[in-house]
Scaffold this active site. Structure first.
Site, mmCIF file in Angstrom:
data_model
loop_
_atom_site.group_PDB
_atom_site.id
_atom_site.type_symbol
_atom_site.label_atom_id
_atom_site.label_comp_id
_atom_site.label_asym_id
_atom_site.label_seq_id
_atom_site.Cartn_x
_atom_site.Cartn_y
_atom_site.Cartn_z
ATOM 1 C CG ASN A 11 9.657 -5.678 7.070
ATOM 2 O OD1 ASN A 11 9.618 -4.480 7.337
ATOM 3 N ND2 ASN A 11 8.639 -6.291 6.487
ATOM 4 C CB CYS A 81 8.424 0.634 3.925
ATOM 5 S SG CYS A 81 8.900 -0.983 4.574
ATOM 6 N N GLY A 82 10.274 1.896 6.680
ATOM 7 C CA GLY A 82 11.619 2.097 7.209
ATOM 8 C C GLY A 82 12.594 0.997 6.831
ATOM 9 N NE ARG A 204 -1.000 2.130 6.004
ATOM 10 C CZ ARG A 204 -1.236 3.345 5.566
ATOM 11 N NH1 ARG A 204 -2.455 3.846 5.621
ATOM 12 N NH2 ARG A 204 -0.259 4.090 5.077
ATOM 13 C CB CYS A 212 7.162 -2.750 11.159
ATOM 14 S SG CYS A 212 6.433 -1.214 10.540
ATOM 15 C CB THR A 214 7.530 3.327 10.001
ATOM 16 O OG1 THR A 214 6.722 2.220 9.566
ATOM 17 C CG2 THR A 214 8.192 3.982 8.801
#
Length: 268
Positions: A11, A81-82, A204, A212, A214
């Site tokens: 990510n 954003c984790g 989104r 991702c 979260t």
């Protein structure tokens, strides 16, 4: 303009230091930076600025020196954003803006406590997940039920029987705008062992990403609920690797690698 690029389980993010809090990043500029052909290429931008200089989060300055002003790849503003927080923390330490160990990072979703391990992994306390009942998504015309989870940003985590590897996530999955008026991150997941799931995610503002943070926590919450549990440690396999989610009674934690891969100057 200087930049650094890093990723957490692929990510990936462009990090833009703004130590004097003077930059104003337009949506068009962020989108250009994140473009994988005409720009640097990333799932989002991590704008680094002093917490005390941002009116949005100045009230967090006593608990966190630095603010992670996160933007999605399309330039839209996001609350949290984790994986971004983990990469942000790694950048702060590698740039000598923070000492290794444990410290706070200001976000629009509140202060997140991070901890850096000698192995290179970064753990972030994600807070207590909030659940709001069920909703549904449609992928290629097929409907999947899921759990509405709020991690500071909205998620719809769907435990499904169809293999997630076979799904077409090249286009935005359908969702109920009455439930998610500001859009939603959609996770599709398969249980593959004891407290272990495989997940794909459509974020989104960014499209399908290889991880991702979260969303991994939201997926663990949905999988745990299906198993009749609300605590425990879950391994979440994503396209870019594996992260670990720990669910406790009053909070949650996300752990995994965070790596810096490049630095240079932006000429956009």
């Amino acid at each position: 303009m200087r930049f650094v690029k890093g990723h957490g389980t692929e990510n990936d993010f462009v990090i833009i230091p703004d130590l004097d809090g003077e930059l104003e990043l337009s949506a068009a500029f962020v989108a250009a930076v994140c473009d994988r052909r005409a720009g640097i290429g990333a799932d989002g931008v991590l704008h680094v600025m002093p917490t005390k200089l941002s009116p949005e989060v100045a009230d967090q300055a006593g608990r966190a020196e630095w603010f992670m002003d996160y933007r999605n790849a399309d330039g839209s503003v996001a609350q949290m954003c984790g994986n971004g927080v983990r990469v942000f923390a790694r950048y702060l330490v590698d740039s000598c803006l923070a000492d290794a160990g444990e410290f706070g990072v200001a976000t629009r979703g509140g202060v997140k406590r991070v901890r850096l391990a000698e192995t290179g992994d970064v753990t972030v306390e994600m807070g207590r997940p909030k659940t709001f009942g069920e909703s549904a998504t449609t992928v290629s015309g097929k409907r999947y039920e899921g759990l509405h989870v709020d991690m500071g940003n909205p998620h719809l985590a769907c435990v499904i029987g169809d293999p997630v590897a076979q799904l077409d996530l090249s286009r935005q999955p359908g969702f109920d705008p009455a439930v998610f008026p500001e859009g939603v991150n959609i996770e599709l997941l398969n249980p593959v062992g004891e407290r272990r799931v495989v997940m794909r995610v459509f974020e989104r503002g960014s499209g399908e990403t290889r991880s991702c943070g979260t969303g991994a926590v939201a997926s663990a919450v949905a999988a745990a609920r299906l198993a009749g549990e609300n605590t425990g440690t879950w391994a979440v396999e994503v396209l870019g690797g594996t992260v670990t989610v720990t669910l406790e009674e009053d909070t949650s934690y996300l752990a995994g690698p965070a790596v810096m891969v490049a630095s240079g100057e932006l000429n956009l």
